[in-house]
Design an enzyme around this catalytic site. Structure first.
Site, PDB file in Angstrom:
ATOM      1  N   ALA A  70      42.809  49.637  41.116  1.00  0.00           N
ATOM      2  CA  ALA A  70      42.820  48.557  40.009  1.00  0.00           C
ATOM      3  C   ALA A  70      42.050  47.208  40.718  1.00  0.00           C
ATOM      4  O   ALA A  70      42.070  47.019  41.732  1.00  0.00           O
ATOM      5  CB  ALA A  70      44.076  48.138  39.394  1.00  0.00           C
ATOM      6  N   ASP A  71      41.439  46.243  39.830  1.00  0.00           N
ATOM      7  CA  ASP A  71      40.967  45.028  40.409  1.00  0.00           C
ATOM      8  C   ASP A  71      41.176  44.195  38.985  1.00  0.00           C
ATOM      9  O   ASP A  71      40.969  44.347  37.718  1.00  0.00           O
ATOM     10  CB  ASP A  71      39.288  45.006  40.466  1.00  0.00           C
ATOM     11  CG  ASP A  71      38.990  43.758  41.381  1.00  0.00           C
ATOM     12  OD1 ASP A  71      39.330  43.911  42.532  1.00  0.00           O
ATOM     13  OD2 ASP A  71      38.453  42.992  40.737  1.00  0.00           O
ATOM     14  N   THR A  72      41.567  42.900  39.452  1.00  0.00           N
ATOM     15  CA  THR A  72      42.084  41.651  38.606  1.00  0.00           C
ATOM     16  C   THR A  72      41.180  40.573  38.661  1.00  0.00           C
ATOM     17  O   THR A  72      40.886  40.148  39.689  1.00  0.00           O
ATOM     18  CB  THR A  72      43.601  41.597  38.323  1.00  0.00           C
ATOM     19  OG1 THR A  72      44.236  42.794  38.001  1.00  0.00           O
ATOM     20  CG2 THR A  72      43.951  40.620  37.485  1.00  0.00           C
TER      21      THR A  72
END
Length: 200
Positions: A70-72
């Site tokens: 994931a990347d936020t």
């Protein structure tokens, strides 16, 4: 075996709370945005690249793993706010967010021997107005310094956030409901996915 391709303690906590068993193996990739790359496309691309990078390390295993990444990012006025580089940078970001509504975007990707699937979760977060003194006190406490957008909704910053629209876990770092759906999709037999695509 599920591998979480992230070193984020918040993502580990969310996966554990959801009852998922996993091991941690952070990915090491270039996170430089592409020219004119939209924020949603950016976080989805990074999530895919992280998941695929870790999967490739284990692809020759007798039982290839399932990899989740994931990347936020925090987005205000089409501007991506990453992790602050200093206390002054954190003050700058929080001053921009004060009294405004911004988007938190998390790209999520899962890779199995069958396929790669990915999606983006978006949550709208509203901040109350913060005084300069409040911002500086918060930054001096250290919490904002390793957080995208320079705040943690699950921490001290909650006092300034009266409303969100969307998935709370997404703001913390991982939209669990979306993750569970992606994990089911990435493991679904090929014929099942084809049939689902035809129905859709």
């Amino acid at each position: 075996m599920l591998i979480l391709a992230s070193a984020s303690p918040r993502r580990r906590e969310l996966l554990t709370q959801a009852g998922l068993d996993y091991i941690v193996e952070p990915a090491d990739i270039d996170e430089t945005p592409l020219p004119n790359e939209a924020a949603a496309a950016y976080v989805q691309r990074l999530a895919i690249e992280k998941a695929q990078a870790v999967y490739k390390l284990h692809a020759s295993n007798l039982e290839p793993p399932l990899v989740l990444a994931a990347d936020t990012c925090v987005v205000l006025d089409d501007r991506v706010l990453g992790k602050p580089t200093s206390g002054a940078d954190a003050v700058r970001m929080l001053t921009m967010l004060s009294g405004r509504t911004h988007a938190v975007m998390t790209g999520v990707a899962a890779v199995s021997a069958l396929r790669t699937v990915a999606d983006v979760e978006i949550t709208q977060v509203t901040f109350n107005l913060m005084t300069e003194a409040e911002i500086r006190e918060y930054v001096d406490g250290g919490e904002p310094l390793d957080k995208a957008g320079a705040y943690a909704i699950q921490g001290y910053a909650a006092r300034w956030i009266p409303r969100i629209e969307g998935d709370y876990g997404n703001v913390v770092g991982l939209p669990i409901a979306r993750v569970v759906r992606l994990l089911a999709e990435v493991l679904a037999p090929v014929e099942t996915k084809v049939a689902t695509d035809l129905i859709a």
